[in-house]
Design an enzyme around this catalytic site. Structure first.
Site, mmCIF file in Angstrom:
data_model
loop_
_atom_site.group_PDB
_atom_site.id
_atom_site.type_symbol
_atom_site.label_atom_id
_atom_site.label_comp_id
_atom_site.label_asym_id
_atom_site.label_seq_id
_atom_site.Cartn_x
_atom_site.Cartn_y
_atom_site.Cartn_z
ATOM 1 N N PHE A 141 0.853 -1.185 0.000
ATOM 2 C CA PHE A 141 0.000 0.000 0.000
ATOM 3 C C PHE A 141 0.889 1.236 0.000
ATOM 4 O O PHE A 141 1.747 1.376 0.866
ATOM 5 C CB PHE A 141 -0.937 0.031 1.211
ATOM 6 C CG PHE A 141 -1.889 1.192 1.160
ATOM 7 C CD1 PHE A 141 -3.022 1.145 0.358
ATOM 8 C CD2 PHE A 141 -1.640 2.358 1.869
ATOM 9 C CE1 PHE A 141 -3.893 2.229 0.272
ATOM 10 C CE2 PHE A 141 -2.505 3.445 1.790
ATOM 11 C CZ PHE A 141 -3.634 3.374 0.996
ATOM 12 N N ASP A 226 9.247 2.742 1.741
ATOM 13 C CA ASP A 226 8.047 3.417 2.226
ATOM 14 C C ASP A 226 7.918 3.138 3.725
ATOM 15 O O ASP A 226 7.477 2.066 4.133
ATOM 16 C CB ASP A 226 6.823 2.909 1.455
ATOM 17 C CG ASP A 226 5.537 3.598 1.895
ATOM 18 O OD1 ASP A 226 5.504 4.174 3.004
ATOM 19 O OD2 ASP A 226 4.544 3.548 1.135
ATOM 20 N N LYS A 255 2.325 9.407 8.620
ATOM 21 C CA LYS A 255 1.690 8.884 9.844
ATOM 22 C C LYS A 255 2.315 9.351 11.163
ATOM 23 O O LYS A 255 1.967 10.411 11.647
ATOM 24 C CB LYS A 255 1.581 7.360 9.760
ATOM 25 C CG LYS A 255 0.609 6.928 8.635
ATOM 26 C CD LYS A 255 0.154 5.503 8.741
ATOM 27 C CE LYS A 255 -1.032 5.223 7.831
ATOM 28 N NZ LYS A 255 -0.691 4.683 6.523
HETATM 29 C C1 LIG Z 1 -0.949 4.989 5.070
HETATM 30 C C2 LIG Z 1 0.119 4.643 4.113
HETATM 31 C C3 LIG Z 1 0.357 5.412 2.960
HETATM 32 C C4 LIG Z 1 -0.530 6.558 2.546
HETATM 33 O O1 LIG Z 1 -0.473 7.609 3.442
HETATM 34 P P1 LIG Z 1 -1.599 8.768 3.384
HETATM 35 O O2 LIG Z 1 -1.149 9.750 4.409
HETATM 36 O O3 LIG Z 1 -2.896 8.105 3.687
HETATM 37 O O4 LIG Z 1 -1.578 9.312 2.012
HETATM 38 C C5 LIG Z 1 1.430 5.084 2.156
HETATM 39 N N1 LIG Z 1 2.226 4.049 2.465
HETATM 40 C C6 LIG Z 1 2.033 3.281 3.558
HETATM 41 C C7 LIG Z 1 2.971 2.176 3.851
HETATM 42 C C8 LIG Z 1 0.964 3.553 4.407
HETATM 43 O O5 LIG Z 1 0.749 2.766 5.469
#
Ligand SMILES: *Cc1c(COP(=O)(O)O)cnc(C)c1O
Length: 400
Positions: A141, A226, A255
């Site tokens: 994701f 990421d 986050k």
């Molecule tokens: C939540 C998440 C995203 C997206 O972040 P947003 O602030 O919702 O755009 C991208 N990568 C990972 C691994 C995530 O958990």
């Protein structure tokens, strides 16, 4: 259970676009790991707004810094500098230097998806014409904007929005051979999570991450990690990549970086960041002073309490208690990013609903497991309280 229900018509119809499903609880107030809904009912928050509020709700160190900054200077545009954003970028760079041994540069943004957009544009600029491909993992994701969505390895999420931007390919997570086979001269970078969070809390092995590092070195590709969900002490290290002892070229964050203030960041090694020139990227809110104050306060407070060690120790404590519960088949994850696997015979959504009714916030991250990511500041008694609630619901046979 419905503390607040929206009707579908009339003056109180739901004002939000229908992308999130019907909200079942409306929270009004939070402190530490505790939340209260609009009826005054208390909950324990073992999701932290999806690994965001790692220092607890309304952490005074962060709230004070944000309040002070918004009463001093909130925003001046990118035509000018401001001390808060400059300090935030310096603090992030210092953290990446301590954890990866490299110096780099930072782009501040507002979310995880935006941070990944920066990484993807950086990969394309770094690759040069004809070399634009980004390989990522199935089950990954990376966000909901179009390029971040294209990088996300979940074809069902692409389907309604075809055509996706070009240049993205996906390989099974954990399969180094498949990753190697996917690399051709059009590929510029690999984008990977060290733990697939949304994908079910699935940690990568050390060998896999080291293998990707080696492949990227051999083929001249960027290794982009990421860390939006894993970063900022969540897994028991500042960043997930530290568990594998590797140094990435690009790191994206969001986050936990703002403890609830909306902010994200992309960091790249200096020679990689240097491919960007003025005009290549931007955002009105990049480096807004209030977000900068939030980031620096989070980093300082996490250093003060040694958040990585706390997450590691409390994560061990929690995992050991969870795995002893009758009905928990296995516990996955690292630090305080965990999933309790309930097994194929159990409906995790039903368990989630029953726990919410009893005052424990969790997330059914897939059909059979619960994601648990409490604030790192959660006291041990509240871990015990959560474990008792989960054990009680499972003992009653909920979800079978
Ligand atoms: C939540 C998440 C995203 C997206 O972040 P947003 O602030 O919702 O755009 C991208 N990568 C990972 C691994 C995530 O958990």
């Amino acid at each position: 259970m419905s503390a607040h229900a929206f009707s579908t018509a009339g003056a109180d119809y739901c004002p939000f676009m229908p992308v999130f499903g019907a909200p079942s609880v409306m929270f009004e107030r939070g402190s530490g790991t505790e939340l209260w809904d609009v009826t005054g009912k208390r909950y324990l928050d073992f999701l932290s707004g999806i690994a965001v509020v790692s220092l607890g709700h309304c952490n005074p160190a962060v709230s004070d810094a944000v309040t002070k900054q918004i009463n001093t200077l909130s925003h001046v545009s990118n035509f000018f500098a401001n001390p808060a954003a400059t300090k935030a970028a310096t603090d992030i760079n210092q953290l990446l230097h301590e954890t990866s041994g490299q110096w780099g540069q930072v782009f501040l943004c507002n979310s995880g998806a935006e941070a990944n957009e920066v990484a993807i544009k950086l990969a394309r600029k770094f690759g040069g014409r004809g070399r634009y491909g980004v390989v990522s993992a199935l089950g990954s994701f990376h966000g909901r904007t179009l390029a971040a969505l294209a990088a996300t390895g979940q074809p069902a999420k692409h389907e309604p929005f075809q055509p996706m931007p070009e240049g993205f390919r996906h390989v099974p997570y954990g399969d180094l051979g498949a990753l190697e086979a996917s690399i051709d001269p059009s590929v510029a970078a690999v984008l990977i999570e060290t733990v697939q969070g949304e994908g079910g809390v699935i940690p990568a092995t050390t060998e896999y991450l080291r293998g990707i590092r080696r492949l990227c070195d051999e083929r001249g590709l960027l290794m982009m990690i990421d860390e939006v969900q894993t970063g900022f002490a969540r897994t028991g290290e500042w960043f997930g990549f530290q568990h594998a002892g590797i140094a990435p070229d690009v790191v994206t964050m969001a986050k936990g970086i703002g403890n609830g203030f909306p902010v994200g960041a992309a960091w790249a090694r200096r020679d990689v960041a240097a491919v960007f020139q003025p005009g290549d990227h931007g955002s009105t809110y990049s480096g807004t002073a209030v977000a900068g104050a939030a980031v620096s306060a989070v980093i300082a407070e996490m250093r003060r309490i040694d958040a990585p060690t706390l997450a590691r120790e409390k994560g061990e404590y929690f995992a050991q208690k969870l795995v002893q519960i009758d009905g928990v088949e296995a516990v996955r994850g690292q630090g305080l990013l965990r999933a309790a696997e309930l097994g194929p015979g159990r409906d995790a959504k039903a368990v989630f609903t029953a726990l919410l009714e009893r005052g424990l916030v969790t997330n059914a991250v897939n059909a059979t497991s619960l994601r648990l990511a409490p604030p790192i500041t959660t006291p041990l008694e509240q871990f015990d309280e959560a474990v008792d609630l989960i054990a009680g619901v499972l003992a009653e046979g909920v979800g079978l």
